[in-house]
Design a protein around this motif. Structure first.
Motif, PDB file in Angstrom:
ATOM      1  N   UNK A 109       7.059  -7.889  62.186  1.00  0.00           N
ATOM      2  CA  UNK A 109       5.721  -8.024  61.626  1.00  0.00           C
ATOM      3  C   UNK A 109       5.682  -7.381  60.230  1.00  0.00           C
ATOM      4  N   UNK A 110       5.094  -8.073  59.275  1.00  0.00           N
ATOM      5  CA  UNK A 110       5.045  -7.568  57.899  1.00  0.00           C
ATOM      6  C   UNK A 110       4.289  -6.247  57.816  1.00  0.00           C
ATOM      7  N   UNK A 111       3.315  -6.042  58.677  1.00  0.00           N
ATOM      8  CA  UNK A 111       2.537  -4.806  58.659  1.00  0.00           C
ATOM      9  C   UNK A 111       3.392  -3.577  58.896  1.00  0.00           C
ATOM     10  N   UNK A 112       4.362  -3.694  59.778  1.00  0.00           N
ATOM     11  CA  UNK A 112       5.254  -2.566  60.051  1.00  0.00           C
ATOM     12  C   UNK A 112       6.098  -2.240  58.829  1.00  0.00           C
ATOM     13  N   UNK A 113       6.627  -3.259  58.190  1.00  0.00           N
ATOM     14  CA  UNK A 113       7.436  -3.043  56.988  1.00  0.00           C
ATOM     15  C   UNK A 113       6.561  -2.477  55.863  1.00  0.00           C
ATOM     16  N   UNK A 114       5.326  -2.941  55.756  1.00  0.00           N
ATOM     17  CA  UNK A 114       4.416  -2.431  54.726  1.00  0.00           C
ATOM     18  C   UNK A 114       4.110  -0.951  54.957  1.00  0.00           C
ATOM     19  N   UNK A 115       3.941  -0.550  56.222  1.00  0.00           N
ATOM     20  CA  UNK A 115       3.702   0.862  56.523  1.00  0.00           C
ATOM     21  C   UNK A 115       4.907   1.713  56.134  1.00  0.00           C
ATOM     22  N   UNK A 116       6.114   1.227  56.415  1.00  0.00           N
ATOM     23  CA  UNK A 116       7.330   1.967  56.065  1.00  0.00           C
ATOM     24  C   UNK A 116       7.451   2.067  54.546  1.00  0.00           C
ATOM     25  N   UNK A 117       7.168   0.978  53.832  1.00  0.00           N
ATOM     26  CA  UNK A 117       7.251   1.008  52.368  1.00  0.00           C
ATOM     27  C   UNK A 117       6.213   1.960  51.776  1.00  0.00           C
ATOM     28  N   UNK A 118       5.028   2.013  52.359  1.00  0.00           N
ATOM     29  CA  UNK A 118       4.009   2.949  51.891  1.00  0.00           C
ATOM     30  C   UNK A 118       4.451   4.389  52.140  1.00  0.00           C
ATOM     31  N   UNK A 119       5.089   4.633  53.288  1.00  0.00           N
ATOM     32  CA  UNK A 119       5.606   5.981  53.579  1.00  0.00           C
ATOM     33  C   UNK A 119       6.690   6.363  52.576  1.00  0.00           C
ATOM     34  N   UNK A 120       7.529   5.422  52.199  1.00  0.00           N
ATOM     35  CA  UNK A 120       8.580   5.682  51.203  1.00  0.00           C
ATOM     36  C   UNK A 120       7.953   6.039  49.859  1.00  0.00           C
ATOM     37  N   UNK A 121       6.924   5.309  49.486  1.00  0.00           N
ATOM     38  CA  UNK A 121       6.258   5.582  48.202  1.00  0.00           C
ATOM     39  C   UNK A 121       5.562   6.945  48.224  1.00  0.00           C
ATOM     40  N   UNK A 122       4.869   7.267  49.318  1.00  0.00           N
ATOM     41  CA  UNK A 122       4.184   8.563  49.410  1.00  0.00           C
ATOM     42  C   UNK A 122       5.167   9.729  49.446  1.00  0.00           C
ATOM     43  N   UNK A 123       6.394   9.475  49.926  1.00  0.00           N
ATOM     44  CA  UNK A 123       7.411  10.523  49.962  1.00  0.00           C
ATOM     45  C   UNK A 123       7.964  10.812  48.567  1.00  0.00           C
ATOM     46  N   UNK A 124       7.653   9.958  47.603  1.00  0.00           N
ATOM     47  CA  UNK A 124       8.082  10.190  46.227  1.00  0.00           C
ATOM     48  C   UNK A 124       9.450   9.619  45.899  1.00  0.00           C
ATOM     49  N   UNK A 125       9.970   8.772  46.759  1.00  0.00           N
ATOM     50  CA  UNK A 125      11.288   8.176  46.518  1.00  0.00           C
ATOM     51  C   UNK A 125      11.125   6.991  45.574  1.00  0.00           C
ATOM     52  N   UNK A 126      11.875   7.026  44.478  1.00  0.00           N
ATOM     53  CA  UNK A 126      11.759   5.964  43.473  1.00  0.00           C
ATOM     54  C   UNK A 126      12.955   5.032  43.458  1.00  0.00           C
ATOM     55  N   UNK A 127      14.046   5.428  44.071  1.00  0.00           N
ATOM     56  CA  UNK A 127      15.245   4.585  44.103  1.00  0.00           C
ATOM     57  C   UNK A 127      15.309   3.881  45.457  1.00  0.00           C
TER      58      UNK A 127
END
Length: 135
Positions: A109-127
Motif C-alpha cells: 500500500x502506498x500509504x505505508x511507504x509514504x509513512x516510512x518516507x515521512x519518517x526518513x525526512x523527519x529523521x533528517x536523513x538527506x541521502x
C-alpha cells in the motif's frame, strides 16, 4: 586513362575513373591526421609527487525495506512503523553522513511507504536512494 583514336568506333566508355576519388580521399585522410592532435586542448602540467594515501573506506548504506504485507525492516530487523523514525534518528545522530536505501514491494500500500518516507525526512536523513528493478 582512356584515349580514343580516329580508328576506334564511337563506343561509349563505361569504365569509372577512380583516380580522382582516391586523390580526394587521401587528401582528406591527411587533413584529419594533421588536425586531430590540434583538437586536444589539454594543458600539460607536471604534478607534484606525494606519499600514497588510502582512499576512505565507503560506509555501507542502511536499508529500509517494506514487504508486501506492509511490514517494515531496518537492515533485516523488523520494526513497527511507529518506531522507524526514532531508530533512524539514532542512526543519523551516530553518523550524520548516513546513506539510506529504501526498497518496497510493488504490491504494498502506498500509504505505508509514504509513512516510512515521512519518517526518513523527519529523521533528517538527506541521502536517500529508492531501489527499483530495471525494466
Amino acid at each position: 586513362m582512356a584515349f580514343s583514336s580516329s580508328n576506334d568506333s564511337d563506343e561509349v566508355l563505361s569504365e569509372i575513373n577512380i583516380t580522382p576519388l582516391v586523390d580526394v580521399m587521401l587528401v582528406l585522410l591527411v587533413a584529419f591526421i594533421v588536425t586531430i592532435p590540434v583538437l586536444n586542448n589539454a594543458i600539460t602540467v607536471n604534478l607534484p609527487k606525494t606519499a600514497a594515501t588510502q582512499p576512505a573506506e565507503p560506509k555501507k548504506p542502511v536499508t529500509v525495506s517494506v514487504d508486501a504485507a506492509g511490514k517494515v525492516y531496518l537492515d533485516k530487523q523488523e520494526l513497527p512503523v511507529s518506531s522507524v523514525e526514532a531508530e533512524l534518528k539514532a542512526l543519523h545522530a551516530a553518523n550524520p553522513d548516513l546513506t539510506l536505501h529504501l526498497s518496497s514491494d510493488e504490491a504494498v500500500n502506498y500509504g505505508t511507504v509514504a509513512k516510512v518516507m515521512a519518517a526518513i525526512e523527519r529523521a533528517g536523513i538527506t541521502r536517500l536512494a529508492v531501489i527499483t528493478n530495471a525494466e
